[in-house]
Design a protein around this motif. Structure first.
Motif, PDB file in Angstrom:
ATOM      1  N   GLN A  16       0.827  -1.194  -0.023  1.00 40.19           N
ATOM      2  CA  GLN A  16       0.205  -0.006   0.150  1.00 40.19           C
ATOM      3  C   GLN A  16       0.910   1.219   0.016  1.00 40.19           C
ATOM      4  OE1 GLN A  16      -2.414   1.258   3.312  1.00 40.19           O
ATOM      5  NE2 GLN A  16      -4.261   1.304   2.144  1.00 40.19           N
ATOM      6  N   PHE A  17       0.355   2.280  -0.535  1.00 35.90           N
ATOM      7  CA  PHE A  17       1.251   3.631  -0.927  1.00 35.90           C
ATOM      8  C   PHE A  17       0.376   4.553  -0.494  1.00 35.90           C
ATOM      9  CE2 PHE A  17       3.706   0.558  -3.036  1.00 35.90           C
ATOM     10  CZ  PHE A  17       4.863   1.007  -2.945  1.00 35.90           C
ATOM     11  N   ILE A  18       0.694   5.476   0.235  1.00 33.75           N
ATOM     12  CA  ILE A  18      -0.040   6.522   0.537  1.00 33.75           C
ATOM     13  C   ILE A  18       0.411   7.992   0.200  1.00 33.75           C
ATOM     14  CG2 ILE A  18      -1.208   8.012   2.530  1.00 33.75           C
ATOM     15  CD1 ILE A  18      -1.259   5.243   4.066  1.00 33.75           C
ATOM     16  N   MET A  19      -0.192   8.681  -0.619  1.00 32.00           N
ATOM     17  CA  MET A  19       0.391   9.938  -1.314  1.00 32.00           C
ATOM     18  C   MET A  19      -0.394  11.078  -0.664  1.00 32.00           C
ATOM     19  SD  MET A  19       3.090   9.299  -3.027  1.00 32.00           S
ATOM     20  CE  MET A  19       3.346  10.524  -4.531  1.00 32.00           C
ATOM     21  N   ARG A  73      -4.762  18.972  -5.771  1.00 26.42           N
ATOM     22  CA  ARG A  73      -5.635  18.533  -6.032  1.00 26.42           C
ATOM     23  C   ARG A  73      -5.786  17.151  -6.666  1.00 26.42           C
ATOM     24  NH1 ARG A  73      -7.292  23.599  -7.655  1.00 26.42           N
ATOM     25  NH2 ARG A  73      -6.786  23.090  -9.699  1.00 26.42           N
ATOM     26  N   ALA A  74      -6.389  16.174  -6.079  1.00 32.68           N
ATOM     27  CA  ALA A  74      -6.484  14.860  -6.469  1.00 32.68           C
ATOM     28  C   ALA A  74      -7.367  14.931  -7.919  1.00 32.68           C
ATOM     29  CB  ALA A  74      -7.148  13.938  -5.537  1.00 32.68           C
ATOM     30  N   ILE A 134      -4.083   0.236  -8.150  1.00 33.60           N
ATOM     31  CA  ILE A 134      -5.517   0.839  -7.860  1.00 33.60           C
ATOM     32  C   ILE A 134      -5.697   1.734  -6.730  1.00 33.60           C
ATOM     33  CG2 ILE A 134      -7.863   0.123  -7.642  1.00 33.60           C
ATOM     34  CD1 ILE A 134      -7.088  -2.609  -8.877  1.00 33.60           C
ATOM     35  N   VAL A 135      -6.236   2.874  -7.259  1.00 37.23           N
ATOM     36  CA  VAL A 135      -6.506   3.743  -6.301  1.00 37.23           C
ATOM     37  C   VAL A 135      -7.652   3.062  -5.042  1.00 37.23           C
ATOM     38  CG1 VAL A 135      -7.518   6.125  -5.639  1.00 37.23           C
ATOM     39  CG2 VAL A 135      -6.239   5.772  -7.641  1.00 37.23           C
ATOM     40  N   LYS A 136      -7.058   2.838  -3.983  1.00 38.80           N
ATOM     41  CA  LYS A 136      -8.106   2.395  -3.029  1.00 38.80           C
ATOM     42  C   LYS A 136      -9.077   3.548  -2.317  1.00 38.80           C
ATOM     43  CE  LYS A 136      -7.349  -0.584   0.761  1.00 38.80           C
ATOM     44  NZ  LYS A 136      -6.485  -0.902   1.815  1.00 38.80           N
ATOM     45  N   LYS A 137      -8.502   4.514  -2.243  1.00 36.89           N
ATOM     46  CA  LYS A 137      -9.145   5.396  -1.419  1.00 36.89           C
ATOM     47  C   LYS A 137      -8.817   6.854  -1.346  1.00 36.89           C
ATOM     48  CE  LYS A 137     -11.476   6.676   3.162  1.00 36.89           C
ATOM     49  NZ  LYS A 137     -11.022   6.449   4.486  1.00 36.89           N
ATOM     50  N   VAL A 138      -9.655   7.973  -1.582  1.00 35.60           N
ATOM     51  CA  VAL A 138      -8.908   9.102  -1.488  1.00 35.60           C
ATOM     52  C   VAL A 138      -9.793   9.886  -0.289  1.00 35.60           C
ATOM     53  CG1 VAL A 138      -8.885  11.600  -2.641  1.00 35.60           C
ATOM     54  CG2 VAL A 138      -8.894   9.557  -4.125  1.00 35.60           C
ATOM     55  N   GLY A 139      -8.886  10.060   0.842  1.00 34.73           N
ATOM     56  CA  GLY A 139      -9.640  10.346   2.029  1.00 34.73           C
ATOM     57  C   GLY A 139      -8.398  11.064   2.842  1.00 34.73           C
ATOM     58  N   ASP A 140      -8.904  10.949   4.249  1.00 30.57           N
ATOM     59  CA  ASP A 140      -7.815  11.343   5.399  1.00 30.57           C
ATOM     60  C   ASP A 140      -6.762  10.411   5.897  1.00 30.57           C
ATOM     61  OD1 ASP A 140      -8.829  14.030   4.847  1.00 30.57           O
ATOM     62  OD2 ASP A 140     -10.202  13.893   6.958  1.00 30.57           O
ATOM     63  N   GLY A 186       1.348  14.014  12.257  1.00 26.85           N
ATOM     64  CA  GLY A 186       0.464  13.565  13.312  1.00 26.85           C
ATOM     65  C   GLY A 186      -0.966  14.000  13.204  1.00 26.85           C
ATOM     66  N   ARG A 187      -1.256  14.857  12.214  1.00 22.52           N
ATOM     67  CA  ARG A 187      -2.456  15.222  11.855  1.00 22.52           C
ATOM     68  C   ARG A 187      -3.351  14.387  10.583  1.00 22.52           C
ATOM     69  NH1 ARG A 187      -1.791  21.732  11.676  1.00 22.52           N
ATOM     70  NH2 ARG A 187      -0.863  21.656  13.829  1.00 22.52           N
ATOM     71  N   PHE A 188      -4.216  14.196  10.420  1.00 26.94           N
ATOM     72  CA  PHE A 188      -5.011  13.584   9.152  1.00 26.94           C
ATOM     73  C   PHE A 188      -4.912  14.679   8.330  1.00 26.94           C
ATOM     74  CE2 PHE A 188      -5.826  10.899  12.992  1.00 26.94           C
ATOM     75  CZ  PHE A 188      -6.149   9.589  12.341  1.00 26.94           C
ATOM     76  N   ALA A 189      -4.704  14.042   7.073  1.00 24.01           N
ATOM     77  CA  ALA A 189      -4.725  15.221   6.026  1.00 24.01           C
ATOM     78  C   ALA A 189      -5.221  14.305   4.648  1.00 24.01           C
ATOM     79  CB  ALA A 189      -3.383  15.677   5.647  1.00 24.01           C
ATOM     80  N   PRO A 190      -5.736  15.062   3.517  1.00 16.90           N
ATOM     81  CA  PRO A 190      -6.322  14.159   2.525  1.00 16.90           C
ATOM     82  C   PRO A 190      -5.040  13.473   1.814  1.00 16.90           C
ATOM     83  CG  PRO A 190      -7.034  16.441   2.516  1.00 16.90           C
ATOM     84  CD  PRO A 190      -6.223  16.460   3.704  1.00 16.90           C
ATOM     85  N   ALA A 191      -5.306  12.393   1.270  1.00 14.55           N
ATOM     86  CA  ALA A 191      -4.275  11.751   0.524  1.00 14.55           C
ATOM     87  C   ALA A 191      -4.859  10.607  -0.265  1.00 14.55           C
ATOM     88  CB  ALA A 191      -3.059  10.902   1.615  1.00 14.55           C
ATOM     89  N   VAL A 192      -3.956  10.142  -1.151  1.00 11.06           N
ATOM     90  CA  VAL A 192      -4.508   9.232  -1.964  1.00 11.06           C
ATOM     91  C   VAL A 192      -3.820   8.065  -1.743  1.00 11.06           C
ATOM     92  CG1 VAL A 192      -4.469   8.309  -4.598  1.00 11.06           C
ATOM     93  CG2 VAL A 192      -4.716  10.915  -4.008  1.00 11.06           C
TER      94      VAL A 192
END
Lengths: 341, 226, 214, 192, 280, 446
Positions: free
Chosen positions: F37-40, F51-52, F84-90, F96-102
């Motif tokens: 899994q890769f989180i960008m 912008r995704a 495959i893009v699994k999710k675009v979300g936080d 330490g914060r939650f931020a939008p990522a792909v």
């Protein structure tokens, strides 16, 4: 391979490396640097030196222990600053001083000079000098009664004055002498330089041997525990000032070398004025501080009513330190630079 | 109650303000003059007594005195010296014969101005007594200039020729030498300096021994002799 | 009821609103003349005389004096009383007067006295004003005396000139010097604070206990 | 006249009004929390002292020889009026300065340093020039003490002084230490 | 006899002389300043807290006299003092509902998960800079008392659970704690509004409850049960609209599975403290 | 004068931490195998987040654009893997914060190659098009700050760049990524430098390298052709030699005025990694989807220099290096002087991450704090000549406004003060806290 549980990670703000020098280590270095001079005072004054220095350390440590809150009680003792204050104070006291006075000086020095300010690093006046100033104002006679080096009965005998009962008067020893500065000021009698450098003169425990004090200073400088600007500027100012005065009237005013090695100048310039907490933090401020101290020392010694003024000079400059610091901020990188056209 | 004081907006006229002040001044003036007049005799008597006691103390064997000033090129007796006029006191014995001068002097000491009075016998050219009138010298040290009997005694027979000098304690042998006080050298020196300076200031003005003005009545001596 | 009120005014000045310990007023004479207990008391009495006298007068004339010149009038009244005190002391106890020196006239500039006129005497009826003045002056006297006593005992080994320690007692000279004044008062204030702090803590505990009891 | 330097140094350092005579303590303890205000107040006080010295000399020479018992009341009235006048002047010329000084401007009137100056100068019998020099020394000495204390207090705000000591108790102790340090000036220039 | 006349004469002379000078000076140097400003300033508490939105009490007094603000906007004054000012200035005191600071988080040490250990300067803002300070929830209270230190009125104290307890009596609704909180958790809410959402997590479901036991998991039950329009779900959090007309009822609290929504009578977290005392 | 210039090839103050580079400086760069899994995160750089442009479930190729720039100070993001893009979300980020990522799930059977023909011909591009291409390649400063490179290259009219300065100082202890790049890929470095120099119209290229990397200096000199206007400057080993303005001071003896940029003294500074990334894109068609990371520190079993696809979790990287030793207490992203400790092993490697350092009890135990004794060591360490002692004490007393008068905003948080502090006071943290508070209040006021 089976994944173990993640370790408990620590979050600590960068930078995460440290130089390795710590504050207690620096304090211990100062104590080490004072050892030759302390040894000399034992050599010259025997048991008396032990009693006086011991009492002032005891007073300082007791105050530190008594006023610390329960949580930091051990801490404040471990960083050795209380002992250092007591030792420095002890070295500025006359050898024949009653033990109870030395104890009181240490106690007051820490209580008024450190505890009420919030402990180490928060005080604005040098605690050791504060203790001494208090003693000098409180017991002016005992504090200015000097005895010649070496009690009569050899190393293991003490001056009678040391053993005065608490709150009781000093039994003045038969012989009293004056410090070289006092002799010069009131009797126009100069002490030979070798005496000043190697001891065997009247004076406080630690100021008898200028050379050993200088030695400790060099050690501190090598260990980088000392802002060299302060001693250099103080001693330099004193030399220049005496040279100028000597130029006008060599008879009346002391020679530069005499000024340098007499009284508490070495002790003050190297160990007291350089107390980082109470001296300016800015490099430029350190120069001002040193020059100011040097000028005040000479002002009081030459024109004042007292033979010695190092203590007052440093205390006065301590008082001026916040102002000096405020007006000697270094030029920030990139400020005041003209843009290249 | 605060709200109604707040609302008294109209300002009184300037005249009323000035008049209020003037009346207050008038009343207070009267009150002050009243207390002044009623205490004046006592205060004057107190001061005179103090002065006389001091003079008699520094000039042994004296029982009468009068104020002397230097006017018109000579020393003369006056009943009341003018303000800021330098003055010395002549001391006379029971028979009315001149004994010596009690001379006030002042100068900077260790802490603040020292004011003193010393007795001087012109015939012997000697200081015969000294009393500190006012000083703020350090207690325990500088205050020995009047608390230390030994030091005060130094001034009981002290030659002013060529001038008084201070020497280290225990070494004074000459008649013009004063033993300093250990630890309070500055104060001791200041006393000597003040005496020397006062002496020099008056030296030219004092008449030759034997030609001192005689005792001029008992007017300044209010009730010294019963 | 009425009596209670004036008693209140009296007591608050002595302790709770003590001019020196709680309000930090009148420091100059406080420190300057307290090197011995007797001087302190003389100063306190003189201040009391001035404060009570001027409060009385100011309170009587409070409705007559125009607001704009009230300060000037207060000062004139106070200065008159001070002059009276000055000369009386000079006539009766010249020795003490000499010790106090210039500080008797300086009572005029004691912010406590002017402050009481402005804050109290010029607003309240005579009776209360006098009680308040008595309380404040009493508190002032108390503070002066405690400071003077401490300084004399330590600085001279004596109280009212009477030795209370053995002959050999080494006096703490700093106590009768200026720094001693500052330091002693500072330490006394420290104790005062400590006392208040302990009391507040106690009251808070009581309040806490009450709340949890309900 | 050769006493002038001594008078100046004495009032400035040896017998500093605040630290050895305890004069002007109210503003000393009240205003000294900010360096800028205290410097301004110090200068204002110095100015008022100079004016006072002149007034005192005029009064002594021309008025009070006739009625010495009016000394105190004359001094206080004249000083109060002068200060009020200056206050109006400042209010008119620099409202910002007026605001910065706040309530302490009228307090200069009840500043015993001012009255003390007049009384001491009279007691010592200073003449016109001596009086001016004395006032200058006293005023600068007052400013010096005020500024030093303000610097120390501003710095001590960064210290963690125990709650019990904070405030006046601490200021008094700092003042005590300063006073102790000023003892070093004792005897300055008096022996030379 | 002469001196008896001299004294009053001099006094009167001086009085007249300076009285006249000052009277003249008054005329020429008079600054036109509304005396009411000074008086009003005296009546204000003098805390210079800025709760009124002005930089200090004196500017507030100036605005008061100018009629630009209402006395009650000084939230620090007591009701009596406000009344007095209003009476003095002859204006309407105005009505301002008592606001208090509420913390939009209920996750103290006992509820919220910790993922790492923070070391360093004790302060929320300082800790937040170091990878969020080790608290699992990136939105919740860090519990290092920045607000307690910032509060001018000694109204905030950290409770044993590491949450700031606001003393509703002392709280003057000044914005100090809001400015101090690095996670922006303080809201100024009318004291009369009892229903309050004590969570700030924009996540839903397990993602939220993983971080904290009292997190809002956005189940929406409170919104479903309340009178229409009163509670709506926005960004996975309930929003209570007091102006909707529907009456807030404590029932919502019992419907909440995580107790993220609470019914407040006075102080926050009181029940927590007592519950802890009970269980411990 | 000129003869003595070498003496001044230095900036004033600064500190000398032990470099700890022995562990990895001779280890060749290896490639980390692709994980699952890769989180960008969309905000990997300084500035506006991207912008995704992909949606959940969408298949992506390695190097395919997944997010476009969100503004001028923003860059594009590309998929590091085919999958495959699994999710675009936080998702939780490094801070330490939650931020939008792909989040992308890798295709385990893909060859994961990049199409080399995608490279644009840089010679034919206009300057504007070149800058846009840099932005679309997602290239940011690789030294740690992750400032979008195209912004640096966009020089306003009338400003001339004379010198292209390539920063190979790598003054942070432990890190050896730039060092290895210089040793292993000198051609790429010189190619990238030439591209930049020509596009900027600079007269010369200066490569600044600290004296403790003689092999790098030697390798690059060997690859230099005499006609290239390239100069290598050996710099004193001192921290923070690699800070842009300090290096300019060292090399050109010029102070960049406060609040100004290097371009105001006609210099453009780029990190070695950035220059290599430029070469990789314009010559080999690979946008910024992977970077070299040093994994070192006493807590890691096999230290290494690794090529890591962006978005790989720290857990995967550490696992490749043989896992953590027992007693591990602290994991830092970046260097030990300016890096960030991470709260969890699941955070991804980002564009600005030059190292992953693992510390054990031994390193973390030495940070006991003592009161400030105003020794002044921090003043003598601060390369910006600030008064850190005072700033820290003011910050502790919450007197943030007063700190402005002491130039708190000139602080670059290099960490020299804290390093030098014998009392172990977290000065940088205190200063940052104050800056944060001040900025926060300014925003809420405005």
């Amino acid at each position: 391979m089976k994944e173990r549980r993640d370790p408990d990670l620590l979050l600590f703000h960068a930078p995460l490396l440290r130089q390795g020098m710590t504050t207690p280590k620096a304090m211990r270095d100062v104590i080490i640097a004072l050892m030759p001079a302390t040894g000399a005072s034992l050599w010259f004054f025997g048991l008396s030196a032990v009693l006086v220095i011991g009492s002032s350390i005891a007073g300082a440590v007791l105050a530190e222990w008594l006023f610390a809150d329960r949580a930091s009680r051990g801490e404040s003792l471990r960083d050795a600053t209380g002992i250092l204050t007591g030792l420095l104070l002890g070295l500025t006291l006359p050898p024949g001083l009653p033990m109870w006075m030395a104890f009181l000086g240490g106690f007051v020095g820490i209580a008024l000079g450190k505890v009420i300010w919030g402990g180490l690093g928060h005080n604005l006046f040098n605690p050791a000098l504060l203790g001494r100033a208090f003693l000098l104002a409180t017991f002016p006679i005992a504090m200015t009664t000097w005895v010649p080096a070496g009690p009569e009965g050899g190393f293991f005998s003490a001056y009678a004055g040391n053993l005065a009962l608490p709150f009781m008067q000093v039994q003045v020893d038969g012989v009293s002498s004056a410090t070289p500065l006092g002799l010069f000021k009131f009797e126009q009698e100069a002490t030979p330089l070798t005496g000043l450098m190697f001891g065997r003169i009247g004076g406080s425990l630690g100021e008898t041997s200028g050379l050993l004090l200088l030695l400790g200073g060099i050690y501190l400088w090598l260990r980088r525990d000392l802002d060299w600007r302060i001693p250099v500027s103080i001693l330099g100012t004193v030399i220049v000032f005496s040279a100028i005065l000597g130029f006008f009237d060599a008879e009346r005013f002391p020679t530069p070398m005499f000024s340098l090695f007499s009284g508490g100048l070495m002790l003050g310039a190297i160990y007291m004025a350089t107390d980082p907490v109470t001296s300016p933090v800015t490099p430029r401020g350190a120069w001002f501080f040193g020059i100011g101290t040097g000028l005040l020392v000479m002002l009081i010694r030459v024109f004042g009513g007292l033979p010695e003024g190092v203590m007052y000079a440093i205390l006065l400059m301590n008082a001026a330190t916040p102002l000096i610091d405020r007006y000697t901020q270094p030029r920030v990188f990139g400020h005041g630079v003209e843009k290249k056209s | 109650m605060s709200s109604d004081t707040l609302k008294q907006a109209p300002a009184p006229s300037s005249l009323r303000l000035v008049m209020t002040l003037a009346i207050a001044g008038l009343v207070s003036g009267i009150a002050i003059i009243g207390i002044y007049e009623s205490t004046l005799p006592t205060i004057t008597a107190n001061k005179a007594r103090e002065l006389r006691e001091a003079v008699f103390k520094v000039l042994p064997g004296v029982s009468r005195m009068q104020a002397l000033v230097y006017r018109d090129g000579r020393i003369q007796a006056v009943t009341e010296p003018e303000k800021d006029e330098p003055v010395v006191y002549g001391g006379y014995d029971e028979a009315g014969d001149f004994v010596g001068y009690a001379m006030p002097g002042a100068g900077p000491g260790f802490q603040d101005t020292i004011a003193l009075l010393y007795g001087y016998m012109p015939r012997e050219r000697q200081v015969v007594g000294m009393e500190i009138l006012e000083s703020r010298e350090t207690p325990g040290l500088g205050d020995k200039i009047y608390k230390d009997a030994e030091f005060v005694a130094e001034f009981s027979a002290l030659s002013v020729e060529p001038e008084i000098v201070t020497v280290k304690k225990g070494t004074g042998a000459q008649p013009n030498e004063v033993d300093a006080i250990t630890g309070a050298t500055i104060s001791a020196k200041a006393v000597v300096r003040i005496i020397n300076e006062t002496h020099v200031a008056w030296a030219e003005q004092l008449p030759a021994p034997g030609t001192e003005p005689p005792l001029a009545g008992e007017s300044t001596d209010d009730g010294a002799t019963p | 009821m009425k009596k209670n009120e004036s008693y209140e005014e009296f007591v608050k000045g002595i302790w709770r609103d003590n001019p020196v310990f709680a309000q930090v007023l009148g420091m100059c004479p406080m420190l300057a003349v307290t090197n011995s207990a007797i001087n302190a008391i003389a100063m306190g009495m003189a201040s009391m005389f001035v404060l009570v006298g001027s409060s009385f007068l100011v309170s009587i004339f409070r409705n007559v004096i125009p607001k704009q010149v009230r300060i000037s009038c207060f000062i004139i009244i106070i200065a008159t009383f001070v002059t009276i005190a000055d000369y009386t002391l000079l006539a009766l106890v010249p020795k003490v007067h000499k010790e106090l020196g210039a500080f008797i006239p300086l009572i005029v500039a004691n912010c406590l006295i002017l402050g009481r006129q402005e804050a109290f005497a010029s607003r309240y009826p005579t009776r209360l004003a006098v009680m308040d003045a008595l309380g404040m002056a009493g508190g002032f006297l108390l503070a002066l005396f405690s400071l003077g006593a401490v300084r004399e005992i330590l600085g001279d080994g004596a109280l009212f000139g009477v030795r209370i320690f053995s002959e050999n007692f080494e006096p703490w000279i700093v106590m009768i010097l200026p720094p001693g004044g500052f330091l002693t008062l500072g330490v006394i204030l420290l104790f005062f604070n400590w006392f208040k702090y302990k009391k507040d803590e106690f009251l808070a505990d009581v309040a806490e206990a009450e709340r949890s009891g309900n | 006249m050769e006493n002038l330097p001594w008078i100046f140094i004495s009032a400035l350092l040896v017998n500093n009004f605040v630290l050895t005579y305890f004069l002007g303590l109210c503003p000393f303890l009240g205003v000294s929390n900010s360096l800028e205000t205290s410097a301004r107040l110090g200068l204002a006080t110095t100015f008022v002292m100079l004016v006072t010295a002149v007034c005192a000399w005029v009064l002594n020479t021309y008025v009070l020889i006739h009625a010495p018992y009016l000394r105190l009341i004359c001094f206080i009235v004249v000083i109060a009026s002068t200060v009020q006048f200056i206050e109006m002047l400042i209010k008119k010329l620099s409202p910002a300065l007026f605001r910065a000084m706040g309530i302490f401007l009228p307090l200069i009137t009840t500043n015993c340093a001012i009255l003390g100056l007049a009384i001491f100068a009279t007691n010592r019998g200073y003449g016109f020039v001596e009086g001016i020099v004395y006032a200058l020394g006293a005023g600068i000495g007052f400013t010096l003490a005020l500024v030093l204390l303000a610097g120390l207090r501003e710095e001590s705000e960064l210290s963690n002084i125990p709650k019990l000591i904070q405030g006046t108790a601490m200021n008094l102790i700092i003042a005590g230490v300063l006073s102790m340090a000023f003892m070093g000036f004792a005897g300055l220039f008096s022996s030379s | 006899m002469n001196s008896i006349l001299v004294a009053p004469a001099i006094m009167v002379g001086i009085g007249l002389f300076f009285g006249t000078i000052l009277a003249i000076a008054q005329r020429f140097l008079k600054v036109d300043e509304d005396p009411r400003i000074e008086k009003t300033n005296e009546l204000l508490p003098g805390t210079n807290c800025g709760a009124c939105g002005q930089p200090g009490c004196l500017p507030f007094a100036e605005k008061l006299v100018a009629g630009e603000v209402e006395p009650s906007q000084c939230t620090v004054s007591t009701a009596d003092a406000i009344e007095e000012i209003a009476e003095y200035l002859q204006v309407d005191a105005g009505s301002q509902e008592k606001l208090v600071a509420r913390l939009r988080c209920g996750g103290g040490r006992l509820q919220a998960n910790q993922i790492a250990e923070y070391q360093g300067f004790e302060g929320c803002r300082a800790a937040a800079l170091v990878s969020g300070g080790g608290k699992g929830c990136a939105w919740g209270c860090l519990g290092l008392a920045d607000c307690e230190r910032a509060c001018t009125f000694d109204a905030i104290h950290m409770n044993a659970n590491g949450l700031p307890q606001v003393d509703t009596e002392k709280c003057t609704a000044c914005p100090d704690c809001q400015a101090a909180c690095p996670r922006d958790l303080f809201e100024l809410v009318p004291l009369s509004q009892n229903l309050y959402v004590q969570c700030n997590i924009p996540l839903a479901g397990e993602a939220a409850t993983q971080l904290c036991r009292v997190a809002c998991d956005a189940c929406g039950r409170c919104a479903a049960d309340a009178s229409p329009g009163l509670i709506t779900m926005e960004d996975n959090l309930p929003v209570i609209d007091y102006s909707s007309g529907g009456e807030p009822r404590p029932d919502a609290v019992f419907r909440c599975p995580t107790r993220a929504i609470v019914w407040l009578e006075r102080e926050q977290f009181q029940d927590q403290a007592s519950r802890k005392a009970g269980t411990a | 004068m000129r003869a003595f210039r070498f003496l001044r090839r230095n900036f004033e103050h600064g500190v000398h931490p032990a470099h700890h580079k022995k562990q990895t400086q001779d280890l060749p760069i290896q490639r980390v195998p692709f994980g699952r899994q890769f989180i960008m995160p969309l905000g990997q750089h300084i500035g506006v987040p991207s912008r995704a442009v992909v949606a959940d479930g969408e298949p992506v190729e390695r190097g395919q654009l997944i997010a476009e720039p969100g503004g001028f100070v923003s860059t594009a993001l590309h998929s590091p893997v085919k999958g495959i893009v699994k999710k675009v979300g936080d998702f939780r980020g490094v801070d330490g914060r939650f931020a939008p990522a792909v989040a992308i799930e890798a295709d385990p059977f893909a060859t994961q190659e990049v199409d080399p023909d995608a490279a644009p011909d840089w010679r034919s591009l206009s300057l504007e098009a070149f800058i846009e291409a840099v932005q679309m390649a997602g290239i940011v400063g690789m030294g740690g700050a992750a400032f979008p490179s195209h912004v640096k290259l966009s020089v306003p009219d009338g400003v001339r760049i004379r010198h292209l300065l390539i920063n190979g100082a790598e003054c942070e202890p432990y890190l050896t990524t730039d060092h290895r790049l210089m040793v292993e890929r000198p051609e790429a470095l010189l190619e990238g430098a030439e591209i930049l120099r020509q596009k900027l119209g600079a007269e010369e290229t200066v490569i600044g390298i600290e004296a403790n990397k003689p092999d790098a200096i030697e390798t690059i000199s060997r690859h230099l052709s005499p006609d290239q206007p390239v100069r290598i400057v050996k710099l004193k080993v001192k921290y923070p030699q690699g800070a842009e303005k300090m290096m300019i001071k060292s090399v050109f003896n010029t102070e960049v005025p406060a609040g100004r940029l290097p371009r105001d003294v006609e210099v453009n500074v780029n990190n070695v990694g950035t220059v290599v990334a430029i070469a990789d894109y314009f010559l080999r068609g690979m946008p910024l989807i992977e970077r070299v990371v040093t994994v070192a520190g006493p807590g890691v079993t096999y230290p290494a220099n690794l090529i890591v696809p962006l978005g790989t979790s720290v857990r995967d990287v550490v696992r490749f290096c043989g896992g953590l030793k027992p007693g591990t207490r602290e994991i830092i992203m970046g260097g030990p002087m300016m890096g960030r400790p991470v709260a969890s092993l699941d955070v991804p490697v980002l564009k600005g991450c030059s190292g992953i350092l693992v510390f054990t009890e031994e390193q973390t135990a030495r940070r006991k704090e003592f009161p400030c004794i105003r020794c002044g060591r921090c003043l003598e360490a601060c390369p910006y000549f600030l008064n850190p002692s005072r700033l820290a004490r003011l910050s502790k007393a919450r007197m943030f406004d007063e700190m402005k008068a002491y130039n708190v905003f000139d602080c670059v948080e290099c960490g020299c003060c804290t390093f030098a502090c014998p009392s172990n006071i977290p000065i940088v943290q205190l200063i940052r806290t104050a800056k944060d508070d001040l900025k926060n209040r300014k925003e809420s006021d405005g």
